[in-house]
Design a protein around this motif. Structure first.
Motif, mmCIF file in Angstrom:
data_model
loop_
_atom_site.group_PDB
_atom_site.id
_atom_site.type_symbol
_atom_site.label_atom_id
_atom_site.label_comp_id
_atom_site.label_asym_id
_atom_site.label_seq_id
_atom_site.Cartn_x
_atom_site.Cartn_y
_atom_site.Cartn_z
ATOM 1 N N ARG A 76 57.051 50.630 -74.503
ATOM 2 C CA ARG A 76 57.497 51.999 -74.766
ATOM 3 C C ARG A 76 58.973 52.056 -75.161
ATOM 4 O O ARG A 76 59.420 53.027 -75.783
ATOM 5 N N PRO A 98 52.295 55.683 -68.649
ATOM 6 C CA PRO A 98 51.731 54.771 -69.633
ATOM 7 C C PRO A 98 51.117 53.536 -68.980
ATOM 8 O O PRO A 98 51.436 53.210 -67.832
ATOM 9 N N PHE A 99 50.257 52.855 -69.728
ATOM 10 C CA PHE A 99 49.615 51.642 -69.229
ATOM 11 C C PHE A 99 50.666 50.614 -68.845
ATOM 12 O O PHE A 99 51.655 50.412 -69.541
ATOM 13 N N THR A 100 50.440 49.944 -67.694
ATOM 14 C CA THR A 100 51.397 48.976 -67.170
ATOM 15 C C THR A 100 50.821 47.569 -67.294
ATOM 16 O O THR A 100 49.824 47.238 -66.647
ATOM 17 N N PHE A 101 51.466 46.744 -68.106
ATOM 18 C CA PHE A 101 51.062 45.348 -68.242
ATOM 19 C C PHE A 101 51.594 44.540 -67.055
ATOM 20 O O PHE A 101 52.599 44.939 -66.427
ATOM 21 N N SER A 104 55.661 48.704 -68.770
ATOM 22 C CA SER A 104 55.505 49.489 -70.008
ATOM 23 C C SER A 104 56.668 49.245 -70.960
ATOM 24 O O SER A 104 57.159 50.168 -71.628
ATOM 25 N N CYS A 162 57.016 55.468 -65.093
ATOM 26 C CA CYS A 162 57.011 54.419 -66.110
ATOM 27 C C CYS A 162 57.637 53.161 -65.506
ATOM 28 O O CYS A 162 58.787 53.191 -65.052
ATOM 29 N N LYS A 196 50.972 60.562 -63.475
ATOM 30 C CA LYS A 196 50.490 59.910 -64.683
ATOM 31 C C LYS A 196 51.595 59.036 -65.270
ATOM 32 O O LYS A 196 52.769 59.200 -64.949
ATOM 33 N N ARG A 232 54.422 51.740 -55.514
ATOM 34 C CA ARG A 232 53.193 52.103 -56.227
ATOM 35 C C ARG A 232 52.307 53.021 -55.388
ATOM 36 O O ARG A 232 51.656 53.935 -55.916
ATOM 37 N N GLU A 288 51.906 63.537 -73.886
ATOM 38 C CA GLU A 288 50.871 62.603 -73.448
ATOM 39 C C GLU A 288 50.760 62.528 -71.931
ATOM 40 O O GLU A 288 49.648 62.473 -71.384
ATOM 41 N N PHE A 289 51.911 62.537 -71.229
ATOM 42 C CA PHE A 289 51.888 62.290 -69.785
ATOM 43 C C PHE A 289 52.426 63.445 -68.950
ATOM 44 O O PHE A 289 52.431 63.371 -67.720
ATOM 45 N N SER A 295 56.299 62.297 -64.658
ATOM 46 C CA SER A 295 55.464 61.104 -64.794
ATOM 47 C C SER A 295 56.208 59.884 -64.262
ATOM 48 O O SER A 295 57.319 59.997 -63.740
#
Length: 483
Positions: A45, A34-37, A42, A71, A32, A25, A64-65, A69
């Motif tokens: 997705r 997507p949001f990571t739970f 993600s 993920c 960039k 990380r 979008e990204f 990117s």
């Protein structure tokens, strides 16, 4: 109590996953994504990603990204990539050669696509030897012979009625590939096993139930049993060929008769099987030889069939292009049903433009075995961490408007008037060793078809999907009329 226990376990697993991936990380903060739970990343997705909507979802994701990117899916770091600047650095690297293709390990494991990195240069060299100058000419003649049979099959469809080109083309390509690699015409059982096994893996691709090896083991026992049976059929035939070849080399006919070994058919080209067996550089086991034969048969059958079908449909829908190809073939004809392939530059440009628009291998993968430092004009200089899985999207990369004006339109002059770079065969040390042979094969098969038939743009437009290779969910619809 149960809910509390579940919540605590989830929190502990999420914390463990976070600290486990902390180093990765830190190195991708500039990217960039997507949001990571917590824990699952993600995953949302991928839930609705299907072969039929892959290209729509891919375009939406890139808008979008961006083309470079990150993920997260659980603990795995994916790097979706459609950026030429970084793609070139990665593919030209001599160090990062691991493809990470785990899906087909049961079938192709041990072959050039998945062998350990220290063995890869030697294997690549052996396969490249199949396409040496002397043998390439013999293989091209073999392609010409196959083109005559394919042209005869198409004669029965030259009634201006719509048909699916894949149904006619793919069996001919399969036979040609097996003759190239094994030196024999495949038996019906072998051909059916190879076709069925390829289709089985195409169904597994992008399936949450069966793409992951662990899920596949638990949830698809019947499919797995059928897969293993088909692999066994194919490898048994390979090992039988190995035995027959070794016995023939011994030149002990009494022993051959005693054990009911049939002599191998006469041929004029060196097969991959012979090259692998006679190699003094590497002593390969029978399982490794089977893996190499499986890899080349699978890649050649699926990708060349795909390329030829897209080429036929594309030319059918571009009448001016078809007429120019026909004129060029008329001038390059040497004798009946034979053409000087070197005098077909326009046809080659048409094939290259088709491969740009419709690359058979849409995704090229790399799994990093070490940190990968890179320079980039947009996201800056940094490094991708060890363990990252990079997936290069050739389809989007070769339709980039900044690189190709009117990128979604067929324009053969990109390759007939200029020397554009084509990524469909790869770059760097892992680029396809069969590039010249593949182009010659496509020219050889296209020549009699374009000479003997007019390709008609009948039927529905192609609906692109991704099932291991680029395809069309409604087939490759077209029609023919005799000239």
């Amino acid at each position: 109590m149960i809910l509390t226990t579940t919540f605590v376990c989830f929190c502990l697993a999420s914390a463990f996953n976070y600290f486990r991936t902390r180093r990765q990380r830190q190195r991708i903060r500039n990217l960039k994504g997507p949001f990571t739970f917590p824990l699952v990343g993600s995953m949302h997705r991928l839930l609705f990603l299907k072969p039929k909507n892959f290209f729509q979802q891919s375009a939406k994701y890139l808008n979008e990204f961006g083309s470079f990117s990150r993920c997260w899916i659980f603990h795995r770091l994916f790097i979706p990539l459609a950026d030429l600047e970084l793609t070139r650095q990665l593919l030209e690297s001599e160090k990062h050669l691991d493809t990470g293709y785990e899906l087909m390990k049961d079938w192709l494991g041990g072959g050039v696509l998945m062998c350990p990195m220290d063995k890869w240069p030697q294997r690549h060299s052996l396969i490249s030897g199949l396409f040496g100058k002397g043998n390439l000419e013999h293989l091209t003649n073999l392609s010409r012979q196959q083109s005559e049979q394919l042209s005869l099959k198409l004669t029965d469809r030259a009634d201006q009625m719509v048909f699916d080109a894949w149904e006619i083309v793919s069996p001919s390509i399969l036979e040609l590939m097996v003759q190239t690699t094994c030196g024999v015409i495949p038996s019906e059982e072998y051909a059916k096993a190879l076709t069925d096994l390829t289709e089985l893996y195409r169904k597994r691709f992008l399936s949450l139930q069966s793409a992951n090896r662990f899920n596949y083991l638990i949830s698809c026992p019947l499919m797995r049993r059928r897969q293993n049976r088909l692999i066994k059929v194919i490898n048994n035939e390979h090992k039988n060929l190995l035995t027959r070849y070794r016995q023939q080399k011994l030149k002990t006919s009494e022993f051959v008769l005693e054990n009911n070994f049939e002599p191998l058919p006469q041929k004029w080209h060196d097969s991959l099987l012979e090259i692998l067996l006679e190699s003094t550089e590497a002593q390969l086991s029978d399982d490794e030889i089977c893996a190499e034969l499986n890899t080349c048969n699978y890649l050649g059958y699926l990708f060349c069939s795909t390329a030829l079908c897209f080429s036929l449909v594309t030319i059918a829908r571009n009448p001016e292009v078809q007429h120019r190809c026909w004129e060029e073939l008329s001038k390059a004809k040497v004798r009946d049903q034979e053409w000087d392939l070197e005098r077909l530059p326009y046809l080659e440009a048409v094939l290259n433009e088709t491969l740009r628009l419709y690359p058979p291998q849409v995704i090229v993968g790399r799994q990093l075995i070490d940190d990968f430092p890179y320079t980039h004009s947009v996201v800056g200089d940094a490094e991708l961490p060890f363990g990252a899985e990079i997936y290069i999207n050739l389809y989007e990369l070769q339709r980039n408007e900044n690189r190709y004006p009117k990128a979604n339109h067929f324009q053969d002059e990109r390759f007939s008037k200029t020397s554009e770079e084509l990524l469909s065969f790869g770059l760097g040390p892992r680029s396809c060793p069969a590039r010249k042979f593949s182009i010659n094969l496509l020219k050889s098969l296209m020549a009699p078809i374009l000479t003997n038939f007019e390709l008609l743009p009948y039927g529905d437009q192609m609906r692109l999907n991704l099932r291991l290779a680029l395809g069309s969910s409604n087939g490759f619809q077209m029609a023919l009329r005799p000239r």
